[in-house]
Design a protein around this motif. Structure first.
Motif, PDB file in Angstrom:
ATOM      1  N   ASP A   1       1.021  -1.096   0.000  1.00 55.11           N
ATOM      2  CA  ASP A   1      -0.106   0.046   0.137  1.00 55.11           C
ATOM      3  C   ASP A   1       0.787   1.185  -0.253  1.00 55.11           C
ATOM      4  O   ASP A   1       2.035   1.272  -0.081  1.00 55.11           O
ATOM      5  N   THR A   2       0.266   2.525   0.051  1.00 50.55           N
ATOM      6  CA  THR A   2       0.811   3.756  -0.012  1.00 50.55           C
ATOM      7  C   THR A   2       2.052   3.723   0.977  1.00 50.55           C
ATOM      8  O   THR A   2       3.048   4.487   0.833  1.00 50.55           O
ATOM      9  N   THR A   3       1.863   3.206   2.274  1.00 49.48           N
ATOM     10  CA  THR A   3       2.878   3.351   3.163  1.00 49.48           C
ATOM     11  C   THR A   3       4.005   2.245   3.282  1.00 49.48           C
ATOM     12  O   THR A   3       4.862   2.350   3.939  1.00 49.48           O
ATOM     13  N   GLY A   4       4.037   1.406   2.343  1.00 49.56           N
ATOM     14  CA  GLY A   4       4.818   0.394   2.187  1.00 49.56           C
ATOM     15  C   GLY A   4       4.639  -0.845   2.930  1.00 49.56           C
ATOM     16  O   GLY A   4       5.344  -1.869   2.921  1.00 49.56           O
ATOM     17  N   ALA A   5       3.363  -0.952   3.402  1.00 46.35           N
ATOM     18  CA  ALA A   5       2.938  -2.202   4.206  1.00 46.35           C
ATOM     19  C   ALA A   5       2.490  -3.056   3.280  1.00 46.35           C
ATOM     20  O   ALA A   5       2.156  -2.983   2.227  1.00 46.35           O
ATOM     21  N   LYS A   6       2.957  -4.561   3.632  1.00 49.05           N
ATOM     22  CA  LYS A   6       2.984  -5.559   2.729  1.00 49.05           C
ATOM     23  C   LYS A   6       1.763  -6.546   2.997  1.00 49.05           C
ATOM     24  O   LYS A   6       1.370  -6.603   4.417  1.00 49.05           O
ATOM     25  N   ALA A   7       1.168  -7.225   2.067  1.00 52.39           N
ATOM     26  CA  ALA A   7       0.014  -7.970   2.470  1.00 52.39           C
ATOM     27  C   ALA A   7       0.076  -9.094   1.306  1.00 52.39           C
ATOM     28  O   ALA A   7       0.832  -8.925   0.457  1.00 52.39           O
ATOM     29  N   ARG A   8      -0.692  -9.974   1.449  1.00 55.98           N
ATOM     30  CA  ARG A   8      -0.836 -10.883   0.214  1.00 55.98           C
ATOM     31  C   ARG A   8      -2.361 -10.865  -0.152  1.00 55.98           C
ATOM     32  O   ARG A   8      -3.159 -10.444   0.710  1.00 55.98           O
TER      33      ARG A   8
END
Length: 127
Positions: free
Chosen positions: A69-76
């Motif tokens: 996302d915009t903040t650099g947070a990672k997800a699958r």
């Protein structure tokens, strides 16, 4: 007395007509094909607005199921059998949060709906 009932009947008919028009205007046009949602998002960049805070919002959908996302947070991310975009945050402030959203596509605009409520709208670039 007859005139009073006639006016009340007209008012009721008008209210019913307005209510029907409003419901039609609010109807969502969700994508219902799992393959279509996968094709739309895989390798794409979603650029839009997070409506709850009215802030700019970007999601980068990797072809390997990764999401940033915009903040650099990672997800699958994945698409479920109901053709909803789903994601599980692996870090950042939403770590552990899992959810699925309906995808609406109309005239090049994309909107994501959580529990029937539009939460993000924007465009898809780069796929």
């Amino acid at each position: 007395m007859k005139l009073k009932h006639l006016k009340m009947g007209r008012s009721l008919a008008m209210a019913l007509a307005l209510s029907t028009m409003s419901a039609g205007a609010m109807a969502q046009n969700f994508v219902t094909s799992k393959a279509e949602v996968e094709q739309l998002l895989s390798g794409a960049i979603f650029i839009g607005v997070y409506l709850r805070t009215e802030s700019a919002y970007t999601l980068k959908f990797g072809t390997d199921g990764t999401l940033t996302d915009t903040t650099g947070a990672k997800a699958r991310w994945w698409v479920d059998d109901e053709a909803r975009y789903c994601r599980e945050w692996l870090d950042g402030k939403l770590k552990g949060n899992t959810g699925c959203m309906n995808v609406e596509l109309e005239d090049g605009q994309v909107a994501l709906y959580s529990e029937g409520k539009k939460v993000v709208e924007g465009i898809i670039a780069g796929n």
